[in-house]
Design a protein around this motif. Sequence first.
Motif, PDB file in Angstrom:
ATOM      1  N   ASP A   1      -1.586  -8.413  -0.142  1.00 36.48           N
ATOM      2  CA  ASP A   1      -1.474  -7.228  -0.980  1.00 36.48           C
ATOM      3  C   ASP A   1      -0.012  -6.817  -1.177  1.00 36.48           C
ATOM      4  OD1 ASP A   1      -2.563  -5.260  -2.569  1.00 36.48           O
ATOM      5  OD2 ASP A   1      -2.904  -3.869  -0.917  1.00 36.48           O
ATOM      6  N   GLY A   2       0.792  -7.781  -1.649  1.00 38.64           N
ATOM      7  CA  GLY A   2       2.189  -7.487  -1.935  1.00 38.64           C
ATOM      8  C   GLY A   2       3.121  -7.640  -0.749  1.00 38.64           C
ATOM      9  N   ILE A   3       2.751  -8.476   0.204  1.00 40.93           N
ATOM     10  CA  ILE A   3       3.582  -8.672   1.400  1.00 40.93           C
ATOM     11  C   ILE A   3       4.520  -9.854   1.191  1.00 40.93           C
ATOM     12  CG2 ILE A   3       3.588  -9.100   3.890  1.00 40.93           C
ATOM     13  CD1 ILE A   3       2.428  -6.395   3.077  1.00 40.93           C
ATOM     14  N   ASP A   4       5.813  -9.565   1.222  1.00 41.54           N
ATOM     15  CA  ASP A   4       6.842 -10.603   1.192  1.00 41.54           C
ATOM     16  C   ASP A   4       7.617 -10.534   2.504  1.00 41.54           C
ATOM     17  OD1 ASP A   4       8.362  -8.311   0.905  1.00 41.54           O
ATOM     18  OD2 ASP A   4       8.948  -8.720  -1.169  1.00 41.54           O
ATOM     19  N   TRP A   5       8.640 -11.378   2.639  1.00 42.68           N
ATOM     20  CA  TRP A   5       9.358 -11.407   3.921  1.00 42.68           C
ATOM     21  C   TRP A   5      10.027 -10.077   4.272  1.00 42.68           C
ATOM     22  CZ3 TRP A   5       8.345 -14.155   7.842  1.00 42.68           C
ATOM     23  CH2 TRP A   5       7.933 -15.479   7.724  1.00 42.68           C
ATOM     24  N   PRO A   6      10.781  -9.442   3.365  1.00 42.19           N
ATOM     25  CA  PRO A   6      11.399  -8.166   3.752  1.00 42.19           C
ATOM     26  C   PRO A   6      10.390  -7.122   4.196  1.00 42.19           C
ATOM     27  CG  PRO A   6      12.427  -9.010   1.764  1.00 42.19           C
ATOM     28  CD  PRO A   6      11.234  -9.882   2.025  1.00 42.19           C
ATOM     29  N   ARG A   7       9.273  -7.007   3.478  1.00 41.47           N
ATOM     30  CA  ARG A   7       8.277  -5.993   3.855  1.00 41.47           C
ATOM     31  C   ARG A   7       7.620  -6.359   5.177  1.00 41.47           C
ATOM     32  NH1 ARG A   7       4.453  -3.223  -0.521  1.00 41.47           N
ATOM     33  NH2 ARG A   7       6.537  -2.466  -1.029  1.00 41.47           N
ATOM     34  N   TRP A   8       7.275  -7.631   5.372  1.00 37.30           N
ATOM     35  CA  TRP A   8       6.642  -8.057   6.624  1.00 37.30           C
ATOM     36  C   TRP A   8       7.539  -7.764   7.819  1.00 37.30           C
ATOM     37  CZ3 TRP A   8       2.296  -8.919   8.919  1.00 37.30           C
ATOM     38  CH2 TRP A   8       2.218  -9.722  10.068  1.00 37.30           C
ATOM     39  N   LYS A   9       8.812  -8.078   7.704  1.00 36.16           N
ATOM     40  CA  LYS A   9       9.729  -7.853   8.828  1.00 36.16           C
ATOM     41  C   LYS A   9       9.829  -6.366   9.165  1.00 36.16           C
ATOM     42  CE  LYS A   9      12.538 -11.986   8.047  1.00 36.16           C
ATOM     43  NZ  LYS A   9      13.889 -12.509   7.701  1.00 36.16           N
TER      44      LYS A   9
END
Length: 305
Positions: free
Chosen positions: A12-20
Amino acid sequence: MIEVAIMIEGQDGIDWPRWKKIVRTVEDSGYAALHRSDHFTNPSGPVKDALELWTSLTWLAENTERIEFGPLVTPVSFRHPVITAWQAAAVDNLAGGRLRLGLGAGWQEREHEAFGFDLLDTERRFARFEEGLEVVTRLLRGTEPASFEGKFYRLREALLLPRPARPGGPPIVIGGNGVRRTLPLAARYADEWNGLFLDAKGFAGLSARLDGMLEEAGRRPEEVRRSLMVRAVFGRTERRVREKLGGVSREDLEAQGAVVGTAGEFVERLGELQEAGAQRVMLQWLETEDLEGMEELASEVLPQL
């Protein structure tokens, strides 16, 4: 004391910056764990960023020290159970024994059709899932080479090395509320059963059904940990709760097991779930940009549990 974890929809819109940022927030705020889904897309709507499961968990394993983590759940329908067992053992070893391996049959038609995976009808889907559980548990829990002959999978003197650092490997989590298929599989294979979107009464009822199935299978009820995933809508103030609801009926969400409200309401609901036998609650946090709210919930709710 009931444990509180965060659950993220990884598609649901999770990329590396958001995940970290999410991982750091969960680790630093005092939550027990971070769990995430394993999907290519949402069931409908626009296709968004979807960070691949095992890559994301490998980063988490290396960049956290405290929290438990794992998929809720990774399906055998598009991940071969041999590869899943291999990856899970490696990631659990990397994390020093903090992975909880959630496994499922697969259910979402859109992603299977888009990427060419066979979802199968319900009966065959669960037959494949049972074989997948047999493969994973034989590879992770056994100490000798494993053999298995099934309709969907087979092993011939198969042995994964290095062995899991934890005896038996990471705990197996099976999620779902079905009394005909899911709970019997949990009674046979699971170290943890995870209920979905239930209130305290519904959770207690299914947990009692599982107790009976465990006893029939020759296992003690306390051998299987009990957890629950529910939608969470939290606000420091009632006004903030209304803003996050965005016109969605609070009553309708609560009827689906959601925990909605301010800190006092969360403490009350989580207390009810603890009395119903839940040892961990995974709060499905859909507002992944609202990390401040995640921190506020931790600071205002966790100390009261």
